[in-house]
Every structure is written in C-alpha cells, then in structure tokens.
Design an enzyme around this catalytic site. Structure first.
Site, PDB file in Angstrom:
ATOM      1  N   LYS A  37       8.722 -14.380   0.324  1.00  0.00           N
ATOM      2  CA  LYS A  37       9.701 -13.605   0.093  1.00  0.00           C
ATOM      3  C   LYS A  37       9.584 -12.332   0.783  1.00  0.00           C
ATOM      4  CE  LYS A  37       6.900 -11.697  -3.786  1.00  0.00           C
ATOM      5  NZ  LYS A  37       6.526 -11.810  -5.301  1.00  0.00           N
ATOM      6  N   TYR A 263      10.618  18.016  16.010  1.00  0.00           N
ATOM      7  CA  TYR A 263      11.522  18.754  14.839  1.00  0.00           C
ATOM      8  C   TYR A 263      10.709  19.766  14.112  1.00  0.00           C
ATOM      9  CZ  TYR A 263      15.047  15.049  15.671  1.00  0.00           C
ATOM     10  OH  TYR A 263      16.134  14.324  16.186  1.00  0.00           O
TER      11      TYR A 263
HETATM   12  C1  LIG Z   1       5.230 -12.332  -5.352  1.00  0.00           C
HETATM   13  C2  LIG Z   1       4.822 -13.324  -6.426  1.00  0.00           C
HETATM   14  C3  LIG Z   1       3.750 -14.243  -6.245  1.00  0.00           C
HETATM   15  C4  LIG Z   1       2.506 -13.790  -5.220  1.00  0.00           C
HETATM   16  O1  LIG Z   1       1.900 -12.780  -5.481  1.00  0.00           O
HETATM   17  P1  LIG Z   1       0.601 -12.193  -4.779  1.00  0.00           P
HETATM   18  O2  LIG Z   1      -0.246 -11.173  -5.365  1.00  0.00           O
HETATM   19  O3  LIG Z   1       1.128 -11.798  -3.296  1.00  0.00           O
HETATM   20  O4  LIG Z   1      -0.335 -13.448  -4.394  1.00  0.00           O
HETATM   21  C5  LIG Z   1       3.315 -14.977  -7.255  1.00  0.00           C
HETATM   22  N1  LIG Z   1       4.181 -15.363  -8.167  1.00  0.00           N
HETATM   23  C6  LIG Z   1       5.362 -14.554  -8.344  1.00  0.00           C
HETATM   24  C7  LIG Z   1       6.374 -14.945  -9.410  1.00  0.00           C
HETATM   25  C8  LIG Z   1       5.776 -13.486  -7.565  1.00  0.00           C
HETATM   26  O5  LIG Z   1       6.610 -12.904  -7.757  1.00  0.00           O
END
Ligand SMILES: *Cc1c(COP(=O)(O)O)cnc(C)c1O
Length: 366
Positions: A37, A263
């Site tokens: 993701k 700045y």
């Molecule tokens: C993002 C996510 C993961 C991965 O989690 P990590 O801590 O990065 O390994 C697994 N399951 C769900 C539902 C997530 O949203």
C-alpha cells in the site's frame, strides 16, 4: 526519462534478502502476503509487485481500490487484497478482479447485491474480524448474523478470515496481543463450523511474525519488515535497507561573518561559513521541522547538518570544514539508522518517513 539528481533508489538485492529472511521465520506451508500500500511504503508499488511475482509470493495487499487498479493496469497478475475498499468503488474493483475486505454488514450486503446483479461465480472475498484493534471488522456479537449470511452466499467465496494486531511490536502489550490471537482463533473456529470449505486465516503483520509464533495461522501479512525494519534494533540489523534517497550539491555559497541565508534569514554565517544548496525540499518529503540543524544528511560518510529553513524545493546544508565540491553526492538516507534518526527528530516512525517521499522524486530500481 528524468535525470534529476534527486532520486529514491530501490535496492532489489535488499528486497530479496528481506523476503528470504521472513520466509525463514515462517513454516514452508504458510502463505506470504506482502503489503504494498501507499506506493509500497513510499517506494514503487508496480516495480515491487513485478519483482514479487518472480519471488514466490502468494498475495499482495493495498489499501484502496485505486491502488489495486494501478497494479492491474501494469499487468500484475497476483491476487490482490484491498484492505479498505469503499462501496462506491465495488464495480471497478470487480472489473479489475481485485479482492475486497468486507468488514461490516453494510459493505458485505452491498457486495452481495452487486455480485448477484452481475452474476459473479465464486468471486473471492475476505472477511475482517475485529479482535480488539477497533478499526475495521465484525465483532464477536455479529457472528450469528454473519454466519447466516455467509452460509447462503451464492456468487461469492470467502477466501480468508483475517484480523489485525494493535500492538504486536510492544513487549508491554503481550497479554493484549495474545488475547487478540486467542479471540481470532475462537471466532474463526466458530465460523469454520458453518461453511463447507475452510477459508485461510491470517492476523500477523511484521511484528506479529517476529514476536508471536502463535499468530502465524495460514498466512502472514508482511509490511515494514520487507522494507528493512524489524520491531527492534536487533531485528533491523538483520534486514537490509531498501530505499536510498540521494541528491547532489547544486551550488556552494561562501558567506562572510554576519551574512544570512534563506527565508527569514534563519541561517546566520559565522567566520568563513560554507553552505551547500541541494535540490529537494519539503515538497519532496523532507519534513520542514528538520531545518535549523535538527536533521542531517551525509557526504562521504560525514554527517552534515541541515541549516536554516527547509524550502519547498531546496535545502541548505552546512559545509563548513567539509572537503567537497558542487556536483558531489549527498545522501539523505541509505541506511535504516538514517531513517530512524529522521523519524526520531520529527517524532514519528520509519513508516511515515518512507511514505512521505513525494511522487515528484524520481524512483530508480537498482
Ligand atoms: C499495513 C498493514 C499491514 C502491514 O503491517 P506492518 O506493520 O507494516 O508489517 C498488515 N495488515 C494490515 C491490515 C495493514 O493495514
């Protein structure tokens, strides 16, 4: 093809190393889902997915339907779980053969209606159980109604039941995590009595894999570990850093005592000050709070403070006493320690440093 010196390099050999490491942590029969993701944690989801298709991975997961569509358009064939789909996108989700997480009666019933209308056959769905995270999912007292719906599915097939751990990285929350795992076990045992087939079960994220052998079930969902971060320093040293953010010095300015830079004149030159300008700023994902010597970059392994105010497109670094020239390479990070340092100084976590690198920054697979 852009040649901008500001580039996020994605290290294929590190990816393969990390994947192998986590495969060695789970049983051979346990399936592996890799979470890609948010552009694969800020890297490049399509490039990563293409590599994973060659690496014997069972599943991919992304958060939104749109992220899944991008992967399908790039011809990625692996099954893709959409972790947080919206009802508004169900038709395109089906069109692109993506697999929804259905997490409440509203989403489940809407999907069933659409599946019926469009005459789907055995379309894969995933059911989320809320075991204590209290984000998405069905609760224990929803089970009776849930079973009555799942038993009568005509067009759909439950591929998996899953849940998410809230504090698997936290040693002090062991009891809570074990309670989540036990509840998930109990709930899925109950559900298994009512379907004629057995869906997969999964609950473990990266820290689940590393800290809770009892969270393994039929599949694990690997996220941050794949990108090089374990749940503690020791685990992280066994992993390789995947994303390297680099640039080059555009210009060097020599300031006289009392001259100021940037700045609001935030940087004031002392005797014989030498500063460098690098072509990335907060719009590229370098947090503006890292200015005024809070954050650092690296030239030839030497730690260089970020000075003055970070601008939208450029940043000033203090090169006083540093032997370097215009055009020399500057590392923002190429090691987990650099990323953890940036995270600490902006009171956040590695996940946010990685996912903040904006899409303007060129990605390069090495
Ligand atoms: C993002 C996510 C993961 C991965 O989690 P990590 O801590 O990065 O390994 C697994 N399951 C769900 C539902 C997530 O949203």
């Amino acid at each position: 093809m852009s040649n901008n010196p500001t580039v996020l390099e994605i290290d294929t050999s590190a990816i393969k190393h990390n994947l192998q490491y986590f495969k060695s942590k789970i049983q051979e029969c346990t399936k592996l889902m890799v979470v890609i993701k948010a552009f694969a944690y800020g890297s490049d989801a399509i490039a990563i997915a293409k590599i994973l298709e060659q690496q014997n991975v069972d599943y991919l997961a992304v958060a939104n339907t749109e992220e899944g569509i991008d992967l399908r358009k790039a011809n990625i064939k692996l099954p893709i779980l959409i972790l947080h789909p919206q009802i508004e996108n169900f038709e395109s989700l089906i069109h692109y053969n993506l697999e929804p997480n259905l997490y409440n009666f509203r989403s489940l019933e809407q999907f069933i209606t659409l599946a019926h209308k469009t005459n789907l056959k055995n379309y894969p769905i995933h059911i989320k159980i809320n075991s204590g995270m209290n984000r998405l999912g069905f609760k224990e007292n929803d089970l009776e109604k849930l079973v009555s719906i799942l038993q009568n599915l005509e067009n759909l097939k439950v591929v998996s039941y899953y849940s998410h751990l809230a504090a698997s990285e936290d040693e002090n929350e062991k009891e809570f995590t074990n309670n989540q795992i036990n509840l998930f076990n109990k709930v899925t045992h109950y559900l298994d009595k009512y379907l004629k087939y057995k869906p997969l079960k999964h609950i473990a994220n990266t820290s689940g894999i590393l800290n809770f052998a009892n969270s393994e079930f039929d599949m694990v969902r690997l996220g941050i570990g794949f990108y090089g971060f374990g749940n503690d320093i020791l685990e992280t040293t066994k992993l390789k850093n995947v994303c390297n953010l680099k640039t080059k010095i555009s210009q060097i300015q020599l300031l006289e005592k009392g001259e100021t830079a940037g700045y609001n004149r935030k940087f004031i030159g002392k005797e014989n000050t030498k500063i460098g300008i690098i072509p990335l700023g907060y719009a590229d994902g370098l947090n503006r709070n890292l200015g005024s010597s809070i954050g650092s970059v690296y030239i030839k392994n030497q730690k260089i403070p970020i000075t003055g105010t970070i601008c939208m497109d450029m940043t000033t670094i203090d090169l006083s006493g540093v032997n370097c020239e215009e055009g020399d390479e500057v590392i923002i990070f190429n090691h987990q320690d650099h990323i953890l340092d940036l995270a600490k100084k902006t009171t956040t976590i590695s996940y946010e440093i990685l996912t903040s690198i904006s899409q303007r920054v060129r990605r390069k697979i090495i």
